[in-house]
Motif scaffolding. Structure first.
Motif, mmCIF file in Angstrom:
data_model
loop_
_atom_site.group_PDB
_atom_site.id
_atom_site.type_symbol
_atom_site.label_atom_id
_atom_site.label_comp_id
_atom_site.label_asym_id
_atom_site.label_seq_id
_atom_site.Cartn_x
_atom_site.Cartn_y
_atom_site.Cartn_z
ATOM 1 N N MET A 181 0.839 -1.206 0.000
ATOM 2 C CA MET A 181 0.000 0.000 0.000
ATOM 3 C C MET A 181 0.874 1.255 0.000
ATOM 4 N N MET A 182 2.054 1.186 0.609
ATOM 5 C CA MET A 182 2.963 2.322 0.570
ATOM 6 C C MET A 182 3.466 2.564 -0.847
ATOM 7 N N GLU A 183 3.663 1.497 -1.610
ATOM 8 C CA GLU A 183 4.085 1.635 -3.007
ATOM 9 C C GLU A 183 2.991 2.258 -3.871
ATOM 10 N N ARG A 184 1.738 1.924 -3.590
ATOM 11 C CA ARG A 184 0.626 2.442 -4.393
ATOM 12 C C ARG A 184 0.324 3.898 -4.074
ATOM 13 N N ALA A 185 0.620 4.322 -2.865
ATOM 14 C CA ALA A 185 0.285 5.685 -2.432
ATOM 15 C C ALA A 185 1.213 6.710 -3.076
ATOM 16 N N GLY A 186 0.750 7.941 -3.104
ATOM 17 C CA GLY A 186 1.597 9.010 -3.585
ATOM 18 C C GLY A 186 2.825 9.203 -2.724
ATOM 19 N N LEU A 187 2.674 8.940 -1.426
ATOM 20 C CA LEU A 187 3.785 9.051 -0.479
ATOM 21 C C LEU A 187 3.692 7.902 0.515
ATOM 22 N N GLY A 188 4.756 7.128 0.633
ATOM 23 C CA GLY A 188 4.805 6.023 1.588
ATOM 24 C C GLY A 188 5.709 6.373 2.752
ATOM 25 N N ILE A 189 5.156 6.353 3.967
ATOM 26 C CA ILE A 189 5.888 6.773 5.159
ATOM 27 C C ILE A 189 6.106 5.578 6.077
ATOM 28 N N ALA A 190 7.367 5.298 6.384
ATOM 29 C CA ALA A 190 7.709 4.286 7.384
ATOM 30 C C ALA A 190 7.661 4.947 8.753
ATOM 31 N N PHE A 191 6.837 4.402 9.618
ATOM 32 C CA PHE A 191 6.650 4.986 10.945
ATOM 33 C C PHE A 191 6.951 3.935 12.009
ATOM 34 N N ASN A 192 7.948 4.214 12.866
ATOM 35 C CA ASN A 192 8.294 3.253 13.916
ATOM 36 C C ASN A 192 8.497 1.874 13.290
ATOM 37 N N ALA A 193 9.213 1.838 12.173
ATOM 38 C CA ALA A 193 9.147 0.698 11.263
ATOM 39 C C ALA A 193 10.330 -0.249 11.375
ATOM 40 N N LYS A 194 10.086 -1.467 10.836
ATOM 41 C CA LYS A 194 11.127 -2.473 10.722
ATOM 42 C C LYS A 194 12.134 -2.038 9.646
ATOM 43 N N PRO A 195 13.388 -2.542 9.723
ATOM 44 C CA PRO A 195 14.430 -2.107 8.779
ATOM 45 C C PRO A 195 14.045 -2.245 7.316
ATOM 46 N N THR A 196 13.397 -3.359 6.934
ATOM 47 C CA THR A 196 13.045 -3.555 5.534
ATOM 48 C C THR A 196 12.060 -2.506 5.043
ATOM 49 N N VAL A 197 11.202 -2.030 5.946
ATOM 50 C CA VAL A 197 10.222 -1.000 5.582
ATOM 51 C C VAL A 197 10.898 0.364 5.483
ATOM 52 N N ARG A 198 11.777 0.661 6.428
ATOM 53 C CA ARG A 198 12.504 1.928 6.363
ATOM 54 C C ARG A 198 13.322 2.023 5.079
#
Length: 218
Positions: A181-198
């Motif tokens: 869903m972060m890829e589909r969005a105009g802006l993908g924000i990693a919040f308090n996230a795991k390393p792979t997401v950051r």
């Protein structure tokens, strides 16, 4: 959602994003299986195992938990700092807020409504009757599982319903299940996230305060 087009759409994950908790772990505590479920949740969020398979195995551990215990679970929910400020800021800009969760409607229906979220989607837990007439969890998920594809689909669906182009959508999450869903969005924000997401997000917010997202709103 209202008929008039919204100016923007912000979609958040629930567990460890909208709220500080992992709800399945709180429910597992009621069954005395908290540590086992917590370890499986952590592996799923790091992307080490398939989310749907992991969720089904974790939900099996919840079999027999009384539905009445949801009240205790709700009492332990902690909204993430800044979440109300972020939701108010989105609404002040004519936007909508959605929450899509690999967690459960049984808890999210109360939490999302209390925070002023506009639309939300999550999994449901099947129940069965106990010998004393009470309702308990059967240990299975009722219906299709909200996985990574389900989260991405929800963002696209809600954007269409709200009349918001995808370039004016923001997705906020912490786990591997949020990446699509972060890829589909105009802006993908990693919040308090795991390393792979950051590593794959457009922007990383490290401080556990959702008001940090407000300056990023269009």
């Amino acid at each position: 959602m209202p008929d008039a087009p919204a100016r923007l759409l912000v979609v958040l994950d629930a567990d460890s994003t909208l709220i500080r908790n992992e709800v399945i772990e709180l429910i597992a505590d009621e069954a005395g299986r908290g540590p086992e479920v917590a370890a499986a949740t952590e592996a799923a969020m790091r992307g080490e195992v398939d989310f749907a398979t992991s969720l089904r195995s974790r939900v099996r551990e919840l079999a027999g938990v009384p539905v009445a215990s949801f009240a205790r679970v709700l009492s332990r929910i902690e909204p993430t700092p800044g979440v109300r400020e972020l939701i108010d800021a989105v609404h002040a800009r004519g936007g909508q807020v959605g929450v899509v969760s690999g967690g459960f409607h049984e808890i999210l229906d109360t939490v999302a409504a209390s925070l002023g979220v506009d639309v939300w989607r999550a999994n449901r837990l099947a129940v069965e009757g106990a010998g004393d007439g009470a309702q308990v969890l059967s240990g299975v998920v009722d219906g299709d599982i909200v996985d990574a594809e389900g989260k991405a689909a929800a963002l696209v669906e809600w954007a269409e319903l709200a009349g918001v182009p995808l370039r004016r959508t923001i997705a906020i999450g912490d786990g591997a299940n949020d990446l699509r869903m972060m890829e589909r969005a105009g802006l993908g924000i990693a919040f308090n996230a795991k390393p792979t997401v950051r590593a794959q997000a457009d922007i990383v917010v490290g401080r556990v305060d959702l008001s940090e997202v407000i300056p990023l709103l269009p």
